[in-house]
Design an enzyme around this catalytic site. Structure first.
Site, PDB file in Angstrom:
ATOM      1  CD  GLU A  29      -8.817  -9.416  -3.465  1.00 47.45           C
ATOM      2  OE1 GLU A  29      -9.684  -9.072  -2.565  1.00 47.45           O
ATOM      3  OE2 GLU A  29      -7.762  -9.537  -3.202  1.00 47.45           O
ATOM      4  CG  HIS A  63      -5.492  -6.269  -0.123  1.00 49.25           C
ATOM      5  ND1 HIS A  63      -6.571  -6.454   0.300  1.00 49.25           N
ATOM      6  CD2 HIS A  63      -5.327  -7.056  -1.291  1.00 49.25           C
ATOM      7  CE1 HIS A  63      -7.197  -7.233  -0.365  1.00 49.25           C
ATOM      8  NE2 HIS A  63      -6.704  -7.674  -1.259  1.00 49.25           N
ATOM      9  CG  PHE A  84     -13.148   1.386   7.154  1.00 47.57           C
ATOM     10  CD1 PHE A  84     -12.633   0.824   5.805  1.00 47.57           C
ATOM     11  CD2 PHE A  84     -13.698   0.608   7.820  1.00 47.57           C
ATOM     12  CE1 PHE A  84     -12.638  -0.574   5.683  1.00 47.57           C
ATOM     13  CE2 PHE A  84     -13.759  -0.708   7.658  1.00 47.57           C
ATOM     14  CZ  PHE A  84     -13.482  -1.466   6.717  1.00 47.57           C
ATOM     15  CG  ASN A  87      -3.660  -2.169   7.082  1.00 47.83           C
ATOM     16  OD1 ASN A  87      -3.502  -1.747   5.723  1.00 47.83           O
ATOM     17  ND2 ASN A  87      -4.456  -2.781   7.546  1.00 47.83           N
ATOM     18  CE1 TYR A 131      -9.256  -3.286   0.199  1.00 51.46           C
ATOM     19  CE2 TYR A 131      -8.285  -1.428  -0.736  1.00 51.46           C
ATOM     20  CZ  TYR A 131      -8.082  -2.617   0.134  1.00 51.46           C
ATOM     21  OH  TYR A 131      -6.936  -3.066   0.617  1.00 51.46           O
ATOM     22  CE  LYS A 183      -3.907  -2.210   2.417  1.00 53.11           C
ATOM     23  NZ  LYS A 183      -4.874  -1.989   3.349  1.00 53.11           N
ATOM     24  NE  ARG A 211      -2.230  -5.486   7.276  1.00 55.77           N
ATOM     25  CZ  ARG A 211      -3.322  -6.157   7.070  1.00 55.77           C
ATOM     26  NH1 ARG A 211      -3.866  -6.982   7.941  1.00 55.77           N
ATOM     27  NH2 ARG A 211      -4.079  -5.579   5.687  1.00 55.77           N
TER      28      ARG A 211
HETATM   29  P1  ATP Z   1      -6.818  -6.024   3.489  1.00 54.07           P
HETATM   30  O1  ATP Z   1      -8.490  -6.424   2.945  1.00 54.07           O
HETATM   31  O2  ATP Z   1      -6.562  -4.707   2.986  1.00 54.07           O
HETATM   32  O3  ATP Z   1      -5.951  -7.240   3.239  1.00 54.07           O
HETATM   33  P2  ATP Z   1      -7.870  -6.777   6.167  1.00 54.07           P
HETATM   34  O4  ATP Z   1      -8.719  -7.953   5.229  1.00 54.07           O
HETATM   35  O5  ATP Z   1      -7.019  -7.084   7.270  1.00 54.07           O
HETATM   36  O6  ATP Z   1      -6.862  -5.859   5.079  1.00 54.07           O
HETATM   37  P3  ATP Z   1     -10.599  -5.496   5.990  1.00 54.07           P
HETATM   38  O7  ATP Z   1     -11.279  -5.899   7.152  1.00 54.07           O
HETATM   39  O8  ATP Z   1     -10.872  -6.332   4.748  1.00 54.07           O
HETATM   40  O9  ATP Z   1      -8.926  -5.939   6.561  1.00 54.07           O
HETATM   41  O10 ATP Z   1     -10.357  -3.938   5.683  1.00 54.07           O
HETATM   42  C1  ATP Z   1      -9.629  -3.468   4.428  1.00 54.07           C
HETATM   43  C2  ATP Z   1      -8.592  -2.137   4.659  1.00 54.07           C
HETATM   44  O11 ATP Z   1      -9.547  -1.147   5.269  1.00 54.07           O
HETATM   45  C3  ATP Z   1      -7.945  -2.414   5.781  1.00 54.07           C
HETATM   46  O12 ATP Z   1      -6.754  -3.268   5.508  1.00 54.07           O
HETATM   47  C4  ATP Z   1      -7.478  -1.090   6.499  1.00 54.07           C
HETATM   48  O13 ATP Z   1      -6.536  -0.545   5.433  1.00 54.07           O
HETATM   49  C5  ATP Z   1      -8.958  -0.404   6.215  1.00 54.07           C
HETATM   50  N1  ATP Z   1      -9.697  -0.549   7.211  1.00 54.07           N
HETATM   51  C6  ATP Z   1     -10.207  -1.487   7.972  1.00 54.07           C
HETATM   52  N2  ATP Z   1     -10.656  -1.174   9.303  1.00 54.07           N
HETATM   53  C7  ATP Z   1     -10.620   0.194   9.411  1.00 54.07           C
HETATM   54  C8  ATP Z   1     -10.807   1.064  10.410  1.00 54.07           C
HETATM   55  N3  ATP Z   1     -11.431   0.808  11.702  1.00 54.07           N
HETATM   56  N4  ATP Z   1     -10.373   2.393   9.999  1.00 54.07           N
HETATM   57  C9  ATP Z   1      -9.736   2.906   8.961  1.00 54.07           C
HETATM   58  N5  ATP Z   1      -9.295   1.953   7.896  1.00 54.07           N
HETATM   59  C10 ATP Z   1      -9.873   0.544   8.262  1.00 54.07           C
HETATM   60 MG    MG Z   2      -9.504  -7.804   3.623  1.00 50.00          MG
END
Ligand code: ATP
Ligand code: MG
Length: 137
Positions: free
Chosen positions: A126, A115, A57, A112, A49, A9, A102
């Site tokens: 994807e 992805h 968010f 973070n 997304y 990212k 992370r």
């Molecule tokens: P990713 O899909 O990016 O691999 P993940 O599967 O661990 O991450 P998801 O729940 O799918 O987490 O959320 C997608 C992304 O949205 C997160 O990686 C983060 O960048 C963002 N995100 C998730 N929760 C929050 C939050 N509470 N506040 C801000 N951004 C968030």
């Molecule tokens: Mg995810």
């Protein structure tokens, strides 16, 4: 053998962490079989997304993903989907295990660093979003 989609990212490309992050994937036995550095528009990030469109968010996430270059890549290996997520660590770096990407590099729950696809089914979707079969070697 399985494949998964990984994205480095903007917070991580900005801090020049691409090599350090990819070393973690390779050390875990994952192989980078496709890779490109691109800059997403907010619209493209929104489409990628889309599953999160109702989450509070979503807008912040799309802005962030379009805020700088990302490295999109396909990782291949045994149980690549689960292995990738294990190496990435928990979404919130405060909850991420020692030694994970992370834990070491993420700035916050939003910024973070990486992805990773969350299921084999989503991985296929994807990967197809960014790559054609010919680009995966
Ligand atoms: P990713 O899909 O990016 O691999 P993940 O599967 O661990 O991450 P998801 O729940 O799918 O987490 O959320 C997608 C992304 O949205 C997160 O990686 C983060 O960048 C963002 N995100 C998730 N929760 C929050 C939050 N509470 N506040 C801000 N951004 C968030
Ligand atoms: Mg995810």
């Amino acid at each position: 053998i399985e494949r998964t989609l990984s994205i480095i990212k903007p917070d991580a490309t900005k801090r020049n962490l691409t090599g350090k992050i990819n070393a973690k994937f390779e050390e875990a036995g994952l192989r980078i079989v496709a890779q490109k550095r691109i800059r997403l528009t907010k619209e493209q990030a929104g489409k990628f997304y889309e599953v999160h469109k109702e989450r509070p968010f979503y807008d912040e996430l799309c802005e962030f993903m379009a805020s700088g270059p990302v490295v999109v890549q396909v990782l291949e290996g045994e149980n690549a989907v689960a292995k990738n997520r294990e190496v990435m660590g928990a979404t919130n770096p405060a909850d991420a295990a020692e030694g994970t990407i992370r834990k070491e590099f993420a700035l916050s729950v939003g910024e973070n660093s990486v992805h990773g696809s969350d299921s084999a089914e989503n991985a296929a979707k994807e990967i197809a979003f960014f790559f054609s079969d010919l680009e995966i070697v």
